[in-house]
Write an enzyme that holds these catalytic residues in place. Structure first.
Site, PDB file in Angstrom:
ATOM      1  N   HIS A  81     -12.178  -8.314  -3.464  1.00  0.00           N
ATOM      2  CA  HIS A  81     -11.296  -8.737  -4.663  1.00  0.00           C
ATOM      3  C   HIS A  81     -12.262  -8.776  -6.138  1.00  0.00           C
ATOM      4  O   HIS A  81     -13.003  -9.596  -6.148  1.00  0.00           O
ATOM      5  CB  HIS A  81     -10.358  -9.774  -4.557  1.00  0.00           C
ATOM      6  CG  HIS A  81      -9.566 -10.027  -5.635  1.00  0.00           C
ATOM      7  ND1 HIS A  81      -8.278  -9.491  -5.840  1.00  0.00           N
ATOM      8  CD2 HIS A  81      -9.583 -11.015  -6.651  1.00  0.00           C
ATOM      9  CE1 HIS A  81      -7.780  -9.754  -6.844  1.00  0.00           C
ATOM     10  NE2 HIS A  81      -8.443 -10.697  -7.535  1.00  0.00           N
ATOM     11  N   ILE A  85      -0.220  -4.171   0.472  1.00  0.00           N
ATOM     12  CA  ILE A  85      -0.108  -5.473   1.055  1.00  0.00           C
ATOM     13  C   ILE A  85       0.234  -5.605   2.540  1.00  0.00           C
ATOM     14  O   ILE A  85       1.319  -5.039   2.798  1.00  0.00           O
ATOM     15  CB  ILE A  85       0.616  -6.594   0.243  1.00  0.00           C
ATOM     16  CG1 ILE A  85      -0.265  -6.618  -1.197  1.00  0.00           C
ATOM     17  CG2 ILE A  85       0.513  -7.901   0.857  1.00  0.00           C
ATOM     18  CD1 ILE A  85       0.330  -7.444  -2.204  1.00  0.00           C
ATOM     19  N   LEU A  86      -0.597  -5.918   3.418  1.00  0.00           N
ATOM     20  CA  LEU A  86      -0.476  -5.610   4.892  1.00  0.00           C
ATOM     21  C   LEU A  86       0.346  -6.908   5.433  1.00  0.00           C
ATOM     22  O   LEU A  86       0.101  -7.998   4.894  1.00  0.00           O
ATOM     23  CB  LEU A  86      -1.664  -5.610   5.644  1.00  0.00           C
ATOM     24  CG  LEU A  86      -2.583  -4.609   5.536  1.00  0.00           C
ATOM     25  CD1 LEU A  86      -3.996  -4.503   5.929  1.00  0.00           C
ATOM     26  CD2 LEU A  86      -1.936  -3.109   5.971  1.00  0.00           C
ATOM     27  N   GLY A 103     -12.784   5.118  -4.427  1.00  0.00           N
ATOM     28  CA  GLY A 103     -13.756   5.006  -3.113  1.00  0.00           C
ATOM     29  C   GLY A 103     -15.079   4.723  -3.718  1.00  0.00           C
ATOM     30  O   GLY A 103     -15.914   5.093  -2.693  1.00  0.00           O
ATOM     31  N   THR A 104     -15.195   4.227  -4.609  1.00  0.00           N
ATOM     32  CA  THR A 104     -16.660   3.683  -5.101  1.00  0.00           C
ATOM     33  C   THR A 104     -17.178   2.562  -4.114  1.00  0.00           C
ATOM     34  O   THR A 104     -18.474   2.357  -3.913  1.00  0.00           O
ATOM     35  CB  THR A 104     -16.770   3.283  -6.477  1.00  0.00           C
ATOM     36  OG1 THR A 104     -15.889   2.052  -6.857  1.00  0.00           O
ATOM     37  CG2 THR A 104     -16.452   4.423  -7.564  1.00  0.00           C
ATOM     38  N   ASN A 105     -16.314   1.918  -3.867  1.00  0.00           N
ATOM     39  CA  ASN A 105     -16.800   0.684  -2.654  1.00  0.00           C
ATOM     40  C   ASN A 105     -17.158   1.420  -1.384  1.00  0.00           C
ATOM     41  O   ASN A 105     -18.083   0.952  -0.585  1.00  0.00           O
ATOM     42  CB  ASN A 105     -15.741  -0.326  -2.714  1.00  0.00           C
ATOM     43  CG  ASN A 105     -15.848  -1.291  -3.837  1.00  0.00           C
ATOM     44  OD1 ASN A 105     -16.852  -2.037  -3.911  1.00  0.00           O
ATOM     45  ND2 ASN A 105     -14.772  -1.208  -4.799  1.00  0.00           N
ATOM     46  N   MET A 108      -4.319  -0.167  -1.559  1.00  0.00           N
ATOM     47  CA  MET A 108      -3.503  -0.713  -2.506  1.00  0.00           C
ATOM     48  C   MET A 108      -2.237  -0.994  -1.596  1.00  0.00           C
ATOM     49  O   MET A 108      -1.002  -0.503  -2.151  1.00  0.00           O
ATOM     50  CB  MET A 108      -3.203   0.318  -3.470  1.00  0.00           C
ATOM     51  CG  MET A 108      -4.562   0.535  -4.337  1.00  0.00           C
ATOM     52  SD  MET A 108      -5.097  -0.921  -5.136  1.00  0.00           S
ATOM     53  CE  MET A 108      -4.134  -1.036  -6.520  1.00  0.00           C
ATOM     54  N   ASN A 166     -11.586  -8.028   2.653  1.00  0.00           N
ATOM     55  CA  ASN A 166     -11.249  -7.152   1.618  1.00  0.00           C
ATOM     56  C   ASN A 166     -12.288  -7.619   0.616  1.00  0.00           C
ATOM     57  O   ASN A 166     -12.862  -8.561   0.372  1.00  0.00           O
ATOM     58  CB  ASN A 166      -9.668  -7.923   1.072  1.00  0.00           C
ATOM     59  CG  ASN A 166      -9.387  -7.169  -0.034  1.00  0.00           C
ATOM     60  OD1 ASN A 166      -9.495  -5.920  -0.190  1.00  0.00           O
ATOM     61  ND2 ASN A 166      -8.612  -8.113  -1.091  1.00  0.00           N
TER      62      ASN A 166
HETATM   63  C1  GRF Z   1     -11.987  -2.470  -6.728  1.00  0.00           C
HETATM   64  O1  GRF Z   1     -12.005  -2.977  -7.992  1.00  0.00           O
HETATM   65  C2  GRF Z   1     -11.896  -3.392  -5.866  1.00  0.00           C
HETATM   66  O2  GRF Z   1     -12.175  -4.675  -6.153  1.00  0.00           O
HETATM   67  C3  GRF Z   1     -10.215  -3.429  -5.766  1.00  0.00           C
HETATM   68  O3  GRF Z   1      -9.802  -2.052  -5.870  1.00  0.00           O
HETATM   69  C4  GRF Z   1     -10.684  -1.544  -6.583  1.00  0.00           C
HETATM   70  C5  GRF Z   1     -11.413  -0.149  -5.768  1.00  0.00           C
HETATM   71  O4  GRF Z   1     -12.143   0.802  -6.449  1.00  0.00           O
HETATM   72  N1  GRF Z   1      -9.732  -3.992  -4.515  1.00  0.00           N
HETATM   73  P1  GRF Z   1     -12.645   1.954  -5.388  1.00  0.00           P
HETATM   74  O5  GRF Z   1     -11.683   2.803  -5.039  1.00  0.00           O
HETATM   75  O6  GRF Z   1     -13.702   1.369  -4.545  1.00  0.00           O
HETATM   76  O7  GRF Z   1     -13.436   2.801  -6.455  1.00  0.00           O
END
Ligand code: GRF
Length: 203
Positions: free
Chosen positions: A110, A93-94, A12-14, A91, A108
């Site tokens: 990527h 695919i919908l 969940g860093t994003n 993770m 999303n």
């Molecule tokens: C990221 O590299 C994102 O691009 C991909 O999955 C990873 C998720 O990382 N779709 P985080 O869980 O947000 O740390």
């Protein structure tokens, strides 16, 4: 105001970048209302909790099938009046049943410059391994709308990252996150939230 749900599976860093961007005012047209995880042990759930954001775990195993899981997620999104769905390391695919319902309302992130190194099978470190195997000198990240084709929807934003001669998949993954993903995901979420909230105002 656009109601946002963030779908996660891992660290969940994003998600954290989105939370920080909401706090700092980069995201001002939307509000993260809900975090949905398809993994019970995702660290992203702790990030939600630490920041007072409601979260729910919906796993394929508990639901019995992909279809049942998607149905449960859709019901949860409706109950929470969600306008925009952000896949941030989700993770799974919908299927078209899901993506078709939320046309131009799912985005999303990527970790490559689409159309390179994307589509089925390109996730996690594999993306960066493939970039290094090919010997590209520039890679990056892409935020795009989600449709029924994996990584195939309309591109919203991209940012390039230089590849160094001594990069490993791990160092490249970190660079792409720090220099691209965590920057463009919040900007793209604000852009799309603004468009959705303007449409809501007209209604
Ligand atoms: C990221 O590299 C994102 O691009 C991909 O999955 C990873 C998720 O990382 N779709 P985080 O869980 O947000 O740390």
């Amino acid at each position: 105001m656009t109601n946002i749900a963030v779908l996660v599976s891992g660290g969940g860093t994003n998600l954290q970048a989105l939370i920080d961007a909401e706090k700092s005012g980069i995201i001002k047209s939307g509000k993260i209302k809900l975090v949905v995880s398809n993994k019970a042990d995702a660290y992203a759930l702790k990030r939600a909790d630490d920041n007072g954001i409601d979260s729910v775990v919906i796993t394929r195993k508990a639901c019995g099938s992909q279809e049942a899981m998607e149905q449960k997620i859709m019901e949860t999104l409706e109950k929470n009046n969600i306008d925009l769905i952000v896949l941030a390391g989700f993770m799974s695919i919908l299927t078209e049943k899901f993506t078709g319902k939320y046309d131009h309302r799912i985005i999303n992130i990527h970790p490559s410059l689409i159309p390179s190194f994307c589509g089925a099978g390109f996730y996690g470190l594999r993306v960066h391994e493939a970039a290094l195997e090919k010997g590209v000198k520039v890679t990056g990240a892409t935020v795009h709308f989600v449709n029924e084709i994996p990584d195939g929807g309309e591109i919203i934003m991209q940012k390039a990252v230089s590849v160094a001669d001594d990069d490993t998949p791990e160092t490249l993954q970190k660079k792409v996150m720090e220099q691209a993903e965590w920057i463009i995901l919040p900007l793209a979420v604000e852009k799309v939230s603004k468009q959705i909230s303007e449409r809501k105002d007209v209604k």
